[in-house]
Each structure stands twice: as structure tokens, then as C-alpha cells.
Design an enzyme around this catalytic site. Sequence first.
Site, mmCIF file in Angstrom:
data_model
loop_
_atom_site.group_PDB
_atom_site.id
_atom_site.type_symbol
_atom_site.label_atom_id
_atom_site.label_comp_id
_atom_site.label_asym_id
_atom_site.label_seq_id
_atom_site.Cartn_x
_atom_site.Cartn_y
_atom_site.Cartn_z
ATOM 1 N N SER A 179 4.370 -2.468 0.559
ATOM 2 C CA SER A 179 5.302 -1.358 0.724
ATOM 3 C C SER A 179 5.599 -1.133 2.207
ATOM 4 C CB SER A 179 4.740 -0.107 0.039
ATOM 5 O OG SER A 179 5.724 0.872 -0.118
ATOM 6 N N ASP A 183 10.956 -1.856 -9.765
ATOM 7 C CA ASP A 183 10.716 -1.330 -8.418
ATOM 8 C C ASP A 183 12.047 -1.168 -7.710
ATOM 9 O OD1 ASP A 183 9.762 -0.673 -5.900
ATOM 10 O OD2 ASP A 183 9.013 -2.679 -5.440
ATOM 11 N N HIS A 240 6.095 -0.636 -8.651
ATOM 12 C CA HIS A 240 5.708 -0.392 -7.278
ATOM 13 C C HIS A 240 4.349 0.320 -7.274
ATOM 14 C CE1 HIS A 240 6.873 -0.059 -3.001
ATOM 15 N NE2 HIS A 240 6.044 0.957 -3.009
#
Length: 292
Positions: free
Chosen positions: A109, A262, A292
Site C-alpha cells: 500500500s 482493490d 486490499h
Amino acid sequence: SKLFIKDLHFDGVPVRIYLPREPSASKRRGVIFMHGGCGIFGSIRSYERICRCIARKSDSVVVSVGYHLAPEHKYPSQSLECLTATVHFLKTAETYGVDPARIIVCGDSAGGTFTTTVCQALGQRTDIPKIRAQVLIYPFLQALNFNLPSHQKNAAVAFLTRERTIHFILKYLNRDRSLTEPILAGSHVPENINLKYRKWINPDHIPDVFKLGYKPPPPALFLPQVYEEVKELFEFWVSPLLAEDAVIRGLPDTCIVTCEHDVLRDEGLLYKKRLEDNNIRVTWHHMEKGFH
């Protein structure tokens, strides 16, 4: 029981290092890990199990970077601390039994964002060992377009919704959340910037299999006052997908992990194409049932 674990500081940056206890006949590989959390949450401690697992499974020395969080620590100190810790480890790797030619940088991320910016910043350096590879796990890579197919498809998917993504970015930059709607619409992007980066951030570059149900958004009305508030969104510390080709060509081998469910999926796909267009070797793993 299989690892030595130490808390240290690399040139003032907190790190936790995981060293396998078993003696090695040769120098080990090194992994620099940058945790996710949008630059505003997450910690060395919250990624403890992941880093232990990486160290054990790959028989590598892992350095987890405990960069200080925004907004208390102003952007872009998070990327700069990751850069500082990486340079320190590259220079001192042999102290920890690591081959400096076999060090990768990894992050998930926002940690993938920091990984990307570190590799871009070091790509042309000749005074330190070259990073062997970068591993980007569903990275955040651009804040220009929030209407790519994956943004639309996964706009309301659990945890990281499209709106929450923008909220987190604004908090990271210490900006007001009232800017969310105009950014979502694209009103923060001047026409000249749209034209310049359309060659890289374009739904046409997304494979058709990922565009089922996609509807191109209507043209956005540019709002100069919004642009002035969030100009940092176009800096490579936030949007490394906007780096010039000369920078991209200096990057190491890359592994990109994307997840189907995601909002950030398409950023990984667009970066994959950019790297391949510049002859960077890319391994891509797509998790069809991944979030995610």
C-alpha cells in the site's frame, strides 16, 4: 526462537532488524520492509508477524522501517526516512552478514509508494550498491485520476473505499477533507497536466478483462483553488507513476502484486506497463479473490 530481533536506529530512523540465528555459509539476502497505513497509521509492531515470516521463509535479514507518521510529522518526511534507512543499510549490509548486491526493497500500500520513491531516488546513484529488486504489494502510485476502472468497480469495497482513499491522502498531507469531492471528480487537475500524463494514466492501457462495466467519467471542471491546495499530489513522493522515463529506466527488477477487489488495482497495472515499456523486468502476481 529462530531469529535475533533488535531495535536500532539507522541515521536517526527507528528500525527493527530480524536476523536468522542459523549460521550461513555465505552472506544472506537482505529485505528492507516499509509498512502500509497511508503514512498516517501502522507501525513496526503491527507488521511484526509479516517481517518474522519473511525472514524465516526466505532465510533473509529483514529491516522493518519505523518511519514517523503524518500529519504530526510533515510530508514528505515518511519517504525521506525510508530513503535514509535504505541508504544506511546498503552501506552497512556486510555488518549484518548481508550481501549488499542482494538487497530488495518491499512494501504494501503506502509502503509500496515509499518503496517506489526510494528506488526512483536511488536509481542513478553510483556511490552505493544497487538495489537488486523492488516488491510492490498493491501500491498507491498516483493521485491524478480516481476514476480508473478499478476505482469504479471497487468504490465501495470494504476497508479501502475510493472516498476513504482520498480522505487518507488529505490527512497525510494535512489538508481539509472538504476537498474530497472535487478531487474525486478530477477538478484538481489542470488541463496541461492532464494532457502531459494521459500517455501514462489512461484506461486504454488497462487490459479489457479488467474494464467490464467501466464508464468513462464526464470531463471535470477545473478549480484553480483546489489545485493550489493540493499541488503536492503531483509530486513524485505522492505520485511516483508520474516520474519521467529517464527515472523509470534506472529502476531494478520489479515484482508487482495486485488484488482484484482493490481500488488501487489499476495503478499496479499501469506501472507494470510503464516499466515494461522501459525494458524493466517485471513479475506480476494477481490475486483474483484478493482484497486490499
